[in-house]
Design a protein around this motif. Structure first.
Motif, PDB file in Angstrom:
ATOM      1  N   VAL A  55      47.731   5.513  92.498  1.00 33.20           N
ATOM      2  CA  VAL A  55      47.112   6.717  93.061  1.00 33.20           C
ATOM      3  C   VAL A  55      45.729   6.355  93.594  1.00 33.20           C
ATOM      4  N   ARG A  56      45.474   6.757  94.818  1.00 33.64           N
ATOM      5  CA  ARG A  56      44.234   6.379  95.503  1.00 33.64           C
ATOM      6  C   ARG A  56      43.281   7.574  95.602  1.00 33.64           C
ATOM      7  N   ALA A  57      42.002   7.292  95.808  1.00 34.72           N
ATOM      8  CA  ALA A  57      41.011   8.361  95.953  1.00 34.72           C
ATOM      9  C   ALA A  57      39.928   7.921  96.927  1.00 34.72           C
ATOM     10  N   THR A  58      39.588   8.821  97.835  1.00 35.59           N
ATOM     11  CA  THR A  58      38.606   8.537  98.885  1.00 35.59           C
ATOM     12  C   THR A  58      37.629   9.687  99.029  1.00 35.59           C
ATOM     13  N   ASN A  59      36.359   9.364  99.197  1.00 33.62           N
ATOM     14  CA  ASN A  59      35.350  10.337  99.605  1.00 33.62           C
ATOM     15  C   ASN A  59      35.130  10.171 101.101  1.00 33.62           C
ATOM     16  N   LEU A  60      35.534  11.177 101.876  1.00 35.33           N
ATOM     17  CA  LEU A  60      35.348  11.159 103.327  1.00 35.33           C
ATOM     18  C   LEU A  60      34.135  12.022 103.636  1.00 35.33           C
ATOM     19  N   ALA A  61      33.051  11.383 104.085  1.00 33.15           N
ATOM     20  CA  ALA A  61      31.758  12.062 104.174  1.00 33.15           C
ATOM     21  C   ALA A  61      31.264  12.148 105.624  1.00 33.15           C
ATOM     22  N   PRO A  62      31.469  13.278 106.288  1.00 35.50           N
ATOM     23  CA  PRO A  62      30.973  13.432 107.660  1.00 35.50           C
ATOM     24  C   PRO A  62      29.483  13.753 107.707  1.00 35.50           C
ATOM     25  N   GLY A  63      28.891  13.408 108.837  1.00 36.41           N
ATOM     26  CA  GLY A  63      27.549  13.870 109.159  1.00 36.41           C
ATOM     27  C   GLY A  63      27.643  15.112 110.019  1.00 36.41           C
ATOM     28  N   LEU A  64      26.821  15.182 111.070  1.00 32.30           N
ATOM     29  CA  LEU A  64      26.783  16.358 111.946  1.00 32.30           C
ATOM     30  C   LEU A  64      28.150  16.591 112.590  1.00 32.30           C
ATOM     31  N   ALA A  65      28.734  17.745 112.315  1.00 34.58           N
ATOM     32  CA  ALA A  65      30.059  18.055 112.841  1.00 34.58           C
ATOM     33  C   ALA A  65      30.071  19.466 113.399  1.00 34.58           C
TER      34      ALA A  65
END
Length: 248
Positions: free
Chosen positions: A170-180
């Motif tokens: 099982v995998r886990a990712t933090n996807l962190a955008p800036g200005l969107a």
């Protein structure tokens, strides 16, 4: 794959639902605004199952998951997208109620959904959890106070998931955008559409499509590959000097 997306009624969530459905995957689109979800299902067809769910209410989450038909229960990808920012006032004058709402949604809601979905992923020895964080979780700025803190929580929670899930598949990712742009984020945060529009004046911000493409890439990598953290900014955004207040 079966993909469950929280906060799928608009913005990133809706665009991620489109991306996965258009690529042939089944999407469980959840959110509070069932009418918006039904519009999404009408657009995308039988690949999308809509479920009303409020991530700030544990009973709503359990009821939503319990309502899933048998053929929709083996969730391969969980995208914890539901979240919000409220206000830009400094800490000493910020609304405590707004702080509580951000914590309930961005932290408590995310961990509750994760805790309820995770055990079945572990039983199958596969699964991917994508938590939508923010560059605000790494870089402080005036007015971010609790919003930035909640996204720092998301970042650390994701890393701690990785520590617990080593060797499980099982995998886990933090996807962190800036200005969107292209979402309701600033409209909700500022409660002023004109002020929200000014946030993006003269910029080419990230789009919901950029985030959807990234989430899809993460979810479809070979199963031995884990993206721990991915931070994305538009080229119009960068880093500046630390804030200094000068006496004049």
């Amino acid at each position: 794959m079966i993909v469950l997306i929280t906060g799928a009624s608009s913005g990133f969530g809706a665009e991620m639902a489109r991306k996965f459905a258009q690529q042939g995957h089944k999407v469980i689109a959840t959110g509070r605004r069932k009418d918006r979800l039904d519009d999404l299902a009408a657009e995308l067809g039988a690949a999308v199952l809509t479920v009303a769910m409020d991530v700030t209410d544990k009973h709503s989450i359990t009821a939503a998951l319990d309502s899933l038909p048998a053929e929709w229960r083996e969730i391969d990808v969980l995208i914890n997208n539901a979240g919000l920012a409220l206000g830009v006032a400094p800490a000493q004058t910020a609304s405590l109620e707004q702080w509580e709402t951000m914590i309930e949604t961005n932290c408590k809601g995310l961990v509750t959904v994760t805790r309820l979905v995770l055990p079945d992923m572990l039983k199958r020895n596969r699964g991917t959890i994508i938590n939508i964080g923010s560059s605000a979780g790494a870089y402080a700025y005036p007015g971010a106070n609790v919003y930035g803190a909640t996204k720092a929580f998301v970042a650390q929670f994701t890393l701690n998931l990785r520590a617990d899930l080593v060797g499980t598949g099982v995998r886990a990712t933090n996807l962190a955008p800036g200005l969107a742009g292209g979402t309701e984020f600033s409209n909700v945060r500022l409660s002023d559409d004109a002020a929200a529009a000014k946030v993006y004046e003269g910029t080419v911000p990230l789009s919901p499509g950029d985030i959807a493409d990234t989430a899809y890439w993460i979810a479809t990598l070979p199963p031995h590959v884990n993206i721990n953290h991915i931070e994305i900014m538009p080229t119009c955004q960068g880093f500046g000097p630390l804030l200094i207040k000068r006496n004049t």
